[in-house]
Write a protein that holds these residues in place. Structure first.
Motif, PDB file in Angstrom:
ATOM      1  N   MET A 146       0.823  -1.210   0.000  1.00 19.65           N
ATOM      2  CA  MET A 146       0.000   0.000   0.000  1.00 19.65           C
ATOM      3  C   MET A 146       0.859   1.263   0.000  1.00 19.65           C
ATOM      4  O   MET A 146       1.646   1.485   0.927  1.00 19.65           O
ATOM      5  N   PRO A 147       0.729   2.137  -0.998  1.00 18.52           N
ATOM      6  CA  PRO A 147       1.473   3.405  -0.983  1.00 18.52           C
ATOM      7  C   PRO A 147       1.004   4.275   0.177  1.00 18.52           C
ATOM      8  O   PRO A 147      -0.166   4.647   0.245  1.00 18.52           O
ATOM      9  N   GLN A 148       1.907   4.565   1.084  1.00 22.22           N
ATOM     10  CA  GLN A 148       1.553   5.367   2.255  1.00 22.22           C
ATOM     11  C   GLN A 148       2.422   6.613   2.422  1.00 22.22           C
ATOM     12  O   GLN A 148       2.050   7.527   3.152  1.00 22.22           O
ATOM     13  N   VAL A 149       3.566   6.636   1.749  1.00 21.52           N
ATOM     14  CA  VAL A 149       4.506   7.738   1.926  1.00 21.52           C
ATOM     15  C   VAL A 149       5.115   8.112   0.573  1.00 21.52           C
ATOM     16  O   VAL A 149       5.410   7.231  -0.244  1.00 21.52           O
ATOM     17  N   VAL A 150       5.323   9.393   0.376  1.00 16.69           N
ATOM     18  CA  VAL A 150       6.150   9.895  -0.722  1.00 16.69           C
ATOM     19  C   VAL A 150       7.434  10.427  -0.101  1.00 16.69           C
ATOM     20  O   VAL A 150       7.393  11.261   0.809  1.00 16.69           O
ATOM     21  N   SER A 151       8.575   9.936  -0.567  1.00 12.98           N
ATOM     22  CA  SER A 151       9.874  10.392  -0.051  1.00 12.98           C
ATOM     23  C   SER A 151      10.603  11.166  -1.134  1.00 12.98           C
ATOM     24  O   SER A 151      10.790  10.670  -2.249  1.00 12.98           O
ATOM     25  N   ILE A 152      10.989  12.385  -0.805  1.00  7.66           N
ATOM     26  CA  ILE A 152      11.760  13.215  -1.720  1.00  7.66           C
ATOM     27  C   ILE A 152      13.086  13.580  -1.060  1.00  7.66           C
ATOM     28  O   ILE A 152      13.238  13.461   0.155  1.00  7.66           O
ATOM     29  N   THR A 153      14.031  14.007  -1.871  1.00  7.97           N
ATOM     30  CA  THR A 153      15.358  14.374  -1.362  1.00  7.97           C
ATOM     31  C   THR A 153      15.661  15.816  -1.755  1.00  7.97           C
ATOM     32  O   THR A 153      15.472  16.205  -2.904  1.00  7.97           O
ATOM     33  N   GLN A 154      16.160  16.586  -0.787  1.00  4.30           N
ATOM     34  CA  GLN A 154      16.457  18.009  -1.006  1.00  4.30           C
ATOM     35  C   GLN A 154      17.790  18.346  -0.338  1.00  4.30           C
ATOM     36  O   GLN A 154      17.886  18.315   0.880  1.00  4.30           O
ATOM     37  N   SER A 155      18.865  18.614  -1.115  1.00  2.16           N
ATOM     38  CA  SER A 155      18.942  18.548  -2.561  1.00  2.16           C
ATOM     39  C   SER A 155      18.988  17.095  -3.032  1.00  2.16           C
ATOM     40  O   SER A 155      19.369  16.205  -2.280  1.00  2.16           O
ATOM     41  N   THR A 156      18.630  16.872  -4.303  1.00  2.08           N
ATOM     42  CA  THR A 156      18.483  15.514  -4.802  1.00  2.08           C
ATOM     43  C   THR A 156      19.840  14.854  -5.014  1.00  2.08           C
ATOM     44  O   THR A 156      20.887  15.494  -4.954  1.00  2.08           O
ATOM     45  N   GLU A 157      19.782  13.553  -5.307  1.00  2.00           N
ATOM     46  CA  GLU A 157      21.002  12.790  -5.571  1.00  2.00           C
ATOM     47  C   GLU A 157      21.710  13.271  -6.828  1.00  2.00           C
ATOM     48  O   GLU A 157      22.889  12.961  -7.033  1.00  2.00           O
ATOM     49  N   LEU A 158      21.035  14.026  -7.670  1.00  2.00           N
ATOM     50  CA  LEU A 158      21.650  14.559  -8.884  1.00  2.00           C
ATOM     51  C   LEU A 158      22.034  16.025  -8.721  1.00  2.00           C
ATOM     52  O   LEU A 158      22.376  16.698  -9.701  1.00  2.00           O
ATOM     53  N   GLY A 159      21.965  16.516  -7.493  1.00  2.00           N
ATOM     54  CA  GLY A 159      22.393  17.883  -7.217  1.00  2.00           C
ATOM     55  C   GLY A 159      21.386  18.945  -7.592  1.00  2.00           C
ATOM     56  O   GLY A 159      21.709  20.137  -7.572  1.00  2.00           O
ATOM     57  N   THR A 160      20.152  18.538  -7.912  1.00  2.06           N
ATOM     58  CA  THR A 160      19.112  19.490  -8.281  1.00  2.06           C
ATOM     59  C   THR A 160      18.256  19.831  -7.069  1.00  2.06           C
ATOM     60  O   THR A 160      18.287  19.146  -6.044  1.00  2.06           O
ATOM     61  N   LEU A 161      17.454  20.869  -7.213  1.00  3.67           N
ATOM     62  CA  LEU A 161      16.661  21.374  -6.094  1.00  3.67           C
ATOM     63  C   LEU A 161      15.180  21.432  -6.434  1.00  3.67           C
ATOM     64  O   LEU A 161      14.800  21.746  -7.566  1.00  3.67           O
ATOM     65  N   TYR A 162      14.361  21.146  -5.446  1.00  4.30           N
ATOM     66  CA  TYR A 162      12.932  21.448  -5.505  1.00  4.30           C
ATOM     67  C   TYR A 162      12.716  22.884  -5.049  1.00  4.30           C
ATOM     68  O   TYR A 162      13.316  23.331  -4.062  1.00  4.30           O
ATOM     69  N   THR A 163      11.847  23.597  -5.714  1.00  4.23           N
ATOM     70  CA  THR A 163      11.401  24.884  -5.183  1.00  4.23           C
ATOM     71  C   THR A 163      10.373  24.634  -4.083  1.00  4.23           C
ATOM     72  O   THR A 163       9.762  23.562  -4.027  1.00  4.23           O
ATOM     73  N   PRO A 164      10.151  25.608  -3.218  1.00  2.00           N
ATOM     74  CA  PRO A 164       9.093  25.430  -2.208  1.00  2.00           C
ATOM     75  C   PRO A 164       7.738  25.120  -2.830  1.00  2.00           C
ATOM     76  O   PRO A 164       6.989  24.291  -2.301  1.00  2.00           O
TER      77      PRO A 164
END
Length: 356
Positions: A146-164
């Protein structure tokens, strides 16, 4: 009083630095001083010490009034404990295929945490609501985790960024499906420094439920923390930390390092410096014919593609890793102690090897 004598010997050149990982760097002098400050005398074990208590105040100043920090030994431990805290035994975690929890933690989330990882290929290491939907289904199907969590990485493994705003969209989308959001923040300081915003701007302010707070990659000797933002989202954190072998008896020595980094601006100074060195490295590399930078340089990592034989020769002069050896892709990391001379010497060596 004279300092105690020791039989220890130095076994390395303290002036030698490479570009393999920010984990290679030593300990920031201010963190070492904080460790010495916390030493001496007795403090209650297992987190009931004065330093861990004060860390809670500092963490709340960064992540909101409901935030609570649970110091742990390392990043994998932080991720495993955090993800266990927001899943049931039948739960699954949606993450990027390139996520650290998927490719660099030895299967620990699945083997030790009992979690199923549902991965999604991404071009830049970043999830989006549409990408999440590739795995966000089947909640009532007993044949599927069952999908229960979304996991993101900041900064990502490729050195990129999510904006807020990008993280807010992910959180809103996940929460609408009844899922929680975990943020792997092993390099969260680099992200905040690059975006030039407080860490709260892309964590508690946009809906992140729980995060792994990094220290080791930004000047600490060892130690990270799980930061619980939404207390209603987690279950039995204290017990999970102990069960996962992440409860430090002398926790004051983990907490005081995070205090040294976070109480004022050391975390930000270190991150700004390592980011700036990555920008300097990228600028130098762009001038070298035959070398391609693969991703936007937004934190302290530079990903590049160059001839395989050149990389092998260059590795004999500076330590770094292949990212995709078959494609000739490499990763160069900068740290809080990387100097301009280090970067310039590396670029000069790269030019020499490319010219051979």
């Amino acid at each position: 009083m004279n300092p105690p004598k020791t039989d220890a010997r130095r076994h390395h050149d303290p002036e030698a630095r490479g570009f393999a990982s920010d984990n290679y760097a030593g300990v920031h002098p201010e963190v070492l001083a904080a460790l010495a400050l916390a030493n001496g005398g007795h403090q209650v074990a297992y987190g009931e010490d004065d330093y861990t208590e004060n860390l809670q105040r500092i963490v709340r100043s960064h992540f909101g009034a409901t935030a609570e920090a649970f110091p742990v030994f390392n990043g994998t431990g932080a991720n495993v404990v955090a993800l266990q805290a927001v899943t049931d035994r039948w739960g699954a975690v949606i993450c990027a295929e390139s996520a650290h929890i998927n490719v660099d933690e030895g299967g620990a989330p699945e083997r030790m945490g009992g979690l199923k990882l549902l991965t999604v290929p991404t071009p830049d290491g970043k999830l989006t609501p549409d990408l999440i939907d590739r795995q966000a289904y089947g909640w009532d199907d007993e044949h599927r985790a069952m999908p229960q969590v979304v996991s993101i990485t900041q900064s990502t493994e490729l050195g990129t960024l999510y904006t807020p705003d990008e993280i807010r969209a992910i959180c809103d989308h996940a929460h609408a499906h009844g899922m929680k959001v975990h943020l792997d923040g092993s390099r969260i300081a680099n992200a905040a420094a690059s975006l030039d915003v407080p860490m709260r701007t892309f964590t508690n302010a946009v809906g992140v439920d729980i995060l792994s707070l990094g220290g080791t990659k930004n000047g600490a000797l060892f130690g990270e923390a799980v930061v619980v933002i939404d207390q209603d989202a987690v279950s039995h954190m204290k017990h999970l930390r102990k069960l996962s072998m992440q409860l430090a008896s002398k926790m004051r020595f983990v907490s005081v390092q995070l205090e040294a980094l976070l109480a004022k601006d050391l975390w930000l100074r270190n991150a700004r410096h390592s980011n700036a060195m990555a920008q300097r490295l990228a600028e130098g590399v762009r001038a070298v014919h035959g070398v391609e930078i693969l991703h936007p340089v937004q934190a302290n990592a530079v990903f590049a593609r160059l001839p395989h034989d050149v990389s092998e020769r260059l590795q004999k002069r500076f330590r770094f890793y292949f990212w995709d050896e078959a494609a000739g892709d490499v990763r160069w990391m900068c740290a809080f102690d990387t100097t301009e001379d280090d970067v310039d010497a590396f670029v000069a060596a790269l030019k020499e090897e490319m010219a051979r």
